[in-house]
Structure formats: C-alpha cells, structure tokens
Design an enzyme around this catalytic site. Structure first.
Site, PDB file in Angstrom:
ATOM      1  N   GLY B  35      17.456   3.381 -20.536  1.00  8.82           N
ATOM      2  CA  GLY B  35      18.135   3.882 -19.455  1.00  8.82           C
ATOM      3  C   GLY B  35      18.949   5.337 -19.714  1.00  8.82           C
ATOM      4  N   CYS B 244      -0.763  -6.453   6.403  1.00  9.79           N
ATOM      5  CA  CYS B 244      -1.721  -5.302   6.232  1.00  9.79           C
ATOM      6  C   CYS B 244      -3.030  -5.429   7.234  1.00  9.79           C
ATOM      7  CB  CYS B 244      -2.404  -5.374   4.786  1.00  9.79           C
ATOM      8  SG  CYS B 244      -3.840  -4.199   4.426  1.00  9.79           S
ATOM      9  N   CYS B 247      -6.548  -5.939   4.775  1.00  5.75           N
ATOM     10  CA  CYS B 247      -6.576  -7.089   3.876  1.00  5.75           C
ATOM     11  C   CYS B 247      -5.823  -8.503   4.461  1.00  5.75           C
ATOM     12  CB  CYS B 247      -6.664  -6.741   2.632  1.00  5.75           C
ATOM     13  SG  CYS B 247      -4.618  -6.678   2.147  1.00  5.75           S
ATOM     14  N   CYS B 269      -1.916  -1.705   3.103  1.00  4.28           N
ATOM     15  CA  CYS B 269      -1.240  -1.443   1.930  1.00  4.28           C
ATOM     16  C   CYS B 269      -1.369  -0.155   1.280  1.00  4.28           C
ATOM     17  CB  CYS B 269      -2.085  -2.571   0.871  1.00  4.28           C
ATOM     18  SG  CYS B 269      -2.259  -4.001   1.080  1.00  4.28           S
ATOM     19  N   CYS B 275      -5.404  -3.852  -2.218  1.00  5.76           N
ATOM     20  CA  CYS B 275      -6.125  -3.811  -0.911  1.00  5.76           C
ATOM     21  C   CYS B 275      -7.552  -4.097  -0.967  1.00  5.76           C
ATOM     22  CB  CYS B 275      -5.801  -2.599   0.126  1.00  5.76           C
ATOM     23  SG  CYS B 275      -6.092  -3.217   1.811  1.00  5.76           S
TER      24      CYS B 275
END
Lengths: 373, 312
Positions: B35, B244, B247, B269, B275
C-alpha cells in the site's frame, strides 16, 4: 449496434491509414523534406529540441513532419525516442563565456565590453505580412548581406580566435552590487533518471523549467510581472550562439570536443530591497535553453527568480510562480497533454458506477420530497 | 517472436535492462510495504501519459518470454486501448497473448478486476491515473506524504462523514479508498467499488503503476484490504440492478448500452471474457437469442485471435 461502442484492430488500422493520408495532404503539392523543415522552420525545430530534451535538429524536423506540425506531439515523439538512448557520458559544463555569439544584448547598459550584437531578431521588424514570400519571390530588405563572424568553431568551420564575451553579471559582481553566485560542484540531480522529489534544489528546478512548456513558463513569468509574486526583472544579458560540448576521456586524461550546440542564455537582474537575512542588492534569475529560444529563456529566468523566495528570505505571497510544487508538477507539456487527453479514453465502467449512484440519490431525494408533500 | 524483437530493433519488452531493473527494485519495495507508494523514475513511453504508461512499465518489467499476457480496458479485451497495448507487447516482447483470464500469467487492466477469480502465481497490473487517495483533499505531495507517514487519515474520514451527512451515504462509486493491512490508505485505481472486495485476500499479486505521477505500489498475495467505512454505514458494493442481457449473469458488473434514441437500453457484462465463456456454456440472457446482437458481438473479436495465434 453493440459493436459500435467496442473498438478493434480494424478501426485502429483504418485510423492510422487515414492519418497518414491527412499528414501528406494534397499529393499534387510537393512533399516537405526534413532539410526544408530544419532550415526554414528552425525555431519550431528549436522548440521541439528544447522541450524534447534532445539536441538533434534532423530528428526534431522529422518529428515535426510526422506530427503534422503539432509541436507538442513532435516533442512527445522526441521524448519517447530519447528514453531509448543509452547514457554514454556526461559532458563538462558548457562555457557560455566562450560562446560564439550571434546575438548578445543587455538592457541594463548602453554599451559594454563585447558590444551589443542585435543578431537575427524579429524585435524591430514591422509585423506586416510579406506577400513576396507567398509569391516565391525574394523578401524585401535593405540590409547588407550577412557576413558571419569568424570563429574557431563557427558554423562555417573557418576563421580565427573568437574573443571571450564577458558576462554582464560579472561587471556588477565586481562592485558587490549583485549577489554572488557561489560555485557549486555538487553533481546536479537528473530529472530524467530519478523521480522528481520535493522540495527540489535550484539545479533541479532549472532542469524542469528548461524542458517545460514554453507557453506555461511564459504565462507564469508574465504573472510575476503583473504582480503575482513580483520579480522586478531587467534583462541583464541575453545571448544566443554556439558553444562547444566537451567530454572528459579518462583514458586520455583530457577533455575532447564532441560537437557544438546552439544555446540561448538569459540572466536577469532583479531589484531587491533586502530581507531579514539578505542585504539590499540585485539578485539573479537564470534561463538556459537549447537552440534559439529567447522568449523561453527570458521567461525561465523570471520564474527561476520567483521560485527563489525562500532562499532570499522573501515572503510567500501565494502566487503560483512562487509555488515550487505547483510549477514543477505542471510545467511538463507531455505529462499535461497526456493526462488531459486521456479523458477521451473509455470511462464507461466508472461512468456506470456514477450513473447508479446519481439514480439512487435522485430516487431518495424524490421519495423524501413526496413524503414531505 | 515478432520481427522487431528478432531484428533487435527493441530490447525485450521495449525498456532497456537498466530501466527494468530500476522498476523491479521499486516493485520489490512496494511488495515489502503493501500500500506504500514507491517513487520510481518513470520513463516516457511511446504511448501518452494517461494511456497506461505506468501499467505498461510494470508489465514490461515483469514479463518473461514464457508469459501469457491478457490486456483489458473497462473489463473488455477488445476496447481500442487494450488492443493497442496488447499489440505493443506482441511487437516488442513477442509474448503469447490470451483473452482467457484463467490462462493468463500477467493481466494488465484499466478500471476493472476480472470476474473470474484469480489464482496463485498470476499478476494483475493496474493502470493508475492518480495514485494518491488524499490528492483531492490535499493537493500537495509534500503534505500527503507526511500524512501517510503519520497515518493521519482524519481528513479522509471527515470527507466520508460529510458525504453521509449530505447524501445519507458515501458518495464515492469508483476509486473507493481502502486501508491495507491496517496501515496505508490506498487508491485502488478507478475500479468500480463493486470490485473492491476482490482486492482483499486475493491469491494473485496485484501491482499498481502510475507513470505520470512516478509511483508504484502493490498488494502481495493474501493481503488484507478493507474498504473505508463506518460501523453504522458499512461499505456496500453496487451495480446496475439487472442481469446481463447476453449471458444472464446476475452477479457480474454491467455496462449500460444505449440501443436506440427512444430510451432503449441493454445491460451486458463489462468483462467480455467472462460473458463469452458463460455463453459458450449455454447460458442465455434476455437478448442472448438475438442473432444480430450476438453475431456482431462475436465479430468484434475478429482480427484479435489470428494475431494472438501468430505471436507464438
């Protein structure tokens, strides 16, 4: 329909082909040669070399041609090329006192050793379009033909010894009227090899400014003239000319001249009433830029002086040109244009997230309003 | 290998070896201090700042000739900039490329984390515009570095609190700040906050490169990453409340596509590999049977597969 929002290889290839066609323009018009750009667009070439940090007039001319005259794009091409070059050696500091000057003026003294040399300047031209240039004719001029000053390493390669042209600042220094610039042998940091860390020393600031965007540095300098961190500058001296670049060869034990470059150097004399730590005296601002780039060199010296407020014990007035972090983080036009223009890349994932948030907030606001009614 | 690499016109993966070593050192330091933003001497790349120069440099420093690279932008393999970056590495490193998340050894991404869970040994490289999560609260780098040193994150909590006071919720939908291993507050790059939970405990190595800002930071595998929140206003993910249309996935992040000028929309997606994989398995969404739309969708992949195959 869906394919319209998705890019693809074919779209990119077609865009590149179209770009090449647009770059060439009307094929009935003769194509520009690199030599033509180098010789006839020399100031554009100079700017690209200065901001691209690479002294190579041919490559700068090529970049200008490839970039269709977009100078920032040309600078970018040069920078991207420059990073791939190996670092073979560091030159000795160039001696601008030994410069073969094409132009050398002082605004602070009427005459001085070495003389005032106006050189090839726009300064006293009347800005009237010269239509004979359009008609492919010879330009109107009353001037006598230019005979180059003979110099040992002049562009013509002949001639005798050039006398050293002393710096105006030296005269003031002898009387103690201007701050002494003490010699400093600390190796300067290298902006192109180490990340910029703040606070920066003066060498690093000057490095950033000399490759900084001309427009940005110009406007900052201008702002100090108008009162946003006053610089009270006189052009002590401005000189443009050729200097030799020398490299120490350890095996030989002496320095060898590897070439020569054109530089513009500006030293300003700045009024200074004294501060808690410094006596009243004139102070200095310094600008040094590759090629003939005098607007940039003057602007740089004003911004340099303005950034020295801390060292000279002046007050910080909050002016942008006094703010080292503001100036150094924003003067590079390749960084600036990249970040600015990247917002045209797809952001629909983030935008979708924002859409959902705004829809939700609006629905809640509407519900509260309805409840209130 | 491509012609350019073979002819020696470029070093492997474009950057010279010294530069790659410098970047690898920065990456190692970043992995050692999760970080923490490590300054590195970012180079000018042949694509503009803002186009992913930080990610490209990190990828270049990590690539080996045996790697298989996937590049996505907005979750998709076929967006123009993803295509351009993939081509860059095909040309300068001659590495194999793939669109399948599970087959990739290195994935360079802009704005998304793939839906398919990553595995140990994979590297996810993020392109980062502004690495400093405190930048819009305090513009000065000299100040924000001090704030990180002292873990002085009060300003950030005040901002989040003010959001709640004004809007009833934290009004940050992407680039949602996180805390890494209980110390550094970190910008996860502009991924939607939907993706934030995937940052934590991820078996893959996550590297973040900010070219213009000259910073690299990292999350080693299995790092604990917490999205900032309050006890009474816990962090929540969000996505469009739809499935979606191609899909039928209920749990993937969706792009909204305007289909006509009468308010018609479809949701698909954003992760094209996810997808396409689901549709290949026989999943079908609301418009999945629409021949035209699925055909044009398939067409958009044309030209990528042959190039990928040729690179080997």
């Amino acid at each position: 329909m869906y394919v319209a929002v998705k890019g693809g290889e074919r779209a990119i290839d077609n865009a590149h082909a179209w770009l090449a066609e647009e770059r060439r323009g009307d094929p009935a018009v003769p194509e520009l040669g690199i030599a033509q750009i180098r010789e006839q667009m020399a100031l554009a070439v100079n700017r690209v070399m200065a901001e691209g940090s690479l002294y190579d007039p041919d490559l700068a001319a090529l970049a200008i041609k490839q970039a269709r005259g977009d100078l920032i794009e040309a600078v970018f091409l040069i920078r991207a090329y420059r990073t791939t070059l190996p670092r073979l050696a560091a030159s000795n500091p160039v001696d601008t006192g030994a410069m073969a000057v094409d132009r050398r003026i002082s605004a602070t003294f009427k005459d001085l050793p070495g003389g005032q040399v106006l050189g090839p300047t726009f300064d006293y031209t009347h800005r009237l379009l010269d239509f004979t240039l359009m008609a492919d004719g010879a330009p109107l001029t009353d001037a006598v033909p230019h005979t180059p000053v003979p110099s040992p390493r002049g562009r013509d390669g002949r001639g005798g010894e050039t006398p050293r042209v002393p710096h105006v600042m030296g005269f003031l220094n002898r009387d103690g009227l201007i701050e002494t610039a003490l010699p400093d042998d600390t190796p300067p940091p290298d902006l192109t090899r180490e990340p910029l860390e703040l606070p920066a020393d003066r060498a690093l600031r000057l490095q950033a400014l000399t490759r900084g965007d001309e427009g940005f540095v110009l406007s900052l300098a201008y702002s100090t003239q108008r009162g946003y961190g006053r610089t009270h500058a006189f052009v002590g001296e401005l000189r443009i000319g050729i200097v030799a670049v020398e490299v120490d060869i350890p095996e030989l034990g002496f320095a060898v001249e590897i070439g020569e470059i054109e530089l513009t150097e500006c030293e300003t004399v700045n009024q200074f009433r004294g501060s808690r730590t410094e006596p009243p005296q004139f102070t200095r601002g310094y600008g040094l830029v590759m090629g003939q780039s005098e607007r940039k060199a003057i602007a740089m010296s004003l911004v340099d002086r303005s950034l020295r407020w801390q060292e000279l014990g002046e007050d910080f007035t909050g002016a942008p040109a006094q703010d080292e972090e503001f100036v150094l983080m924003h003067c590079d036009n390749i960084q600036a244009t990249g970040f600015l223009e990247h917002i045209k890349l797809p952001h629909y994932v983030d935008f979708q997230a924002e859409l959902e948030l705004v829809r939700k907030l609006r629905a809640e606001a509407q519900a509260m309003q309805e409840a209130a009614e | 290998m491509s012609d350019d690499t073979q002819s020696g016109a470029y070093t492997f993966a474009y950057l010279d070896e010294q530069t790659k070593r410098m970047i690898r050192r920065a990456i190692l330091k970043a992995l050692a201090i999760p970080g923490y933003q490590v300054p590195f001497a970012s180079r000018e790349m042949p694509m503009p700042y803002g186009w992913g120069t930080g990610g490209v440099q990190v990828t270049a420093a990590c690539l080996t000739p045996e790697d298989r690279l996937k590049v996505i932008d907005q979750g998709a393999d076929d967006t123009t900039n993803a295509v351009s970056i993939r081509r860059f590495f095909q040309r300068t490193a001659g590495v194999a490329t793939t669109e399948a998340t599970m087959d990739a050894t290195i994935i360079q991404t802009r704005h998304r984390i793939p839906e398919t869970p990553l595995t140990e040994g994979q590297i996810l490289v993020y392109q980062v515009p502004i690495p400093e999560p405190l930048r819009f609260l305090e513009p000065r780098e000299t100040e924000t570095r001090k704030m990180h040193e002292l873990e002085e994150y009060g300003l950030m909590h005040v901002k989040l609190y003010e959001d709640i006071a004004r809007h009833g919720q934290i009004a940050t939908s992407y680039a949602y700040p996180v805390k890494v291993e209980g110390h550094y507050v970190m910008d996860p790059s502009p991924i939607p906050k939907f993706d934030n939970p995937k940052l934590s405990g991820n078996p893959a190595t996550q590297l973040f490169g900010a070219g213009r800002e000259q910073r690299i930071y990292a999350l080693p595998p299995w790092t604990d990453v917490v999205s900032l929140d309050f006890d009474d206003h816990p962090f929540e993910t969000s996505k469009a409340p739809h499935d979606c249309d191609l899909c039928g996935a209920k749990d993937s992040y969706l792009d909204e596509v305007i289909t006509d000028d009468e308010g018609g929309r479809m949701f698909v997606c954003s992760d094209t590999d996810f997808c396409a994989g689901r549709r290949a398995e026989g999943h079908e969404g609301r418009l999945g049977g629409d021949q035209k739309s699925s055909k044009t969708f398939a067409n958009s992949f044309e030209g990528i597969w042959p190039a990928t195959a040729g690179a080997r």
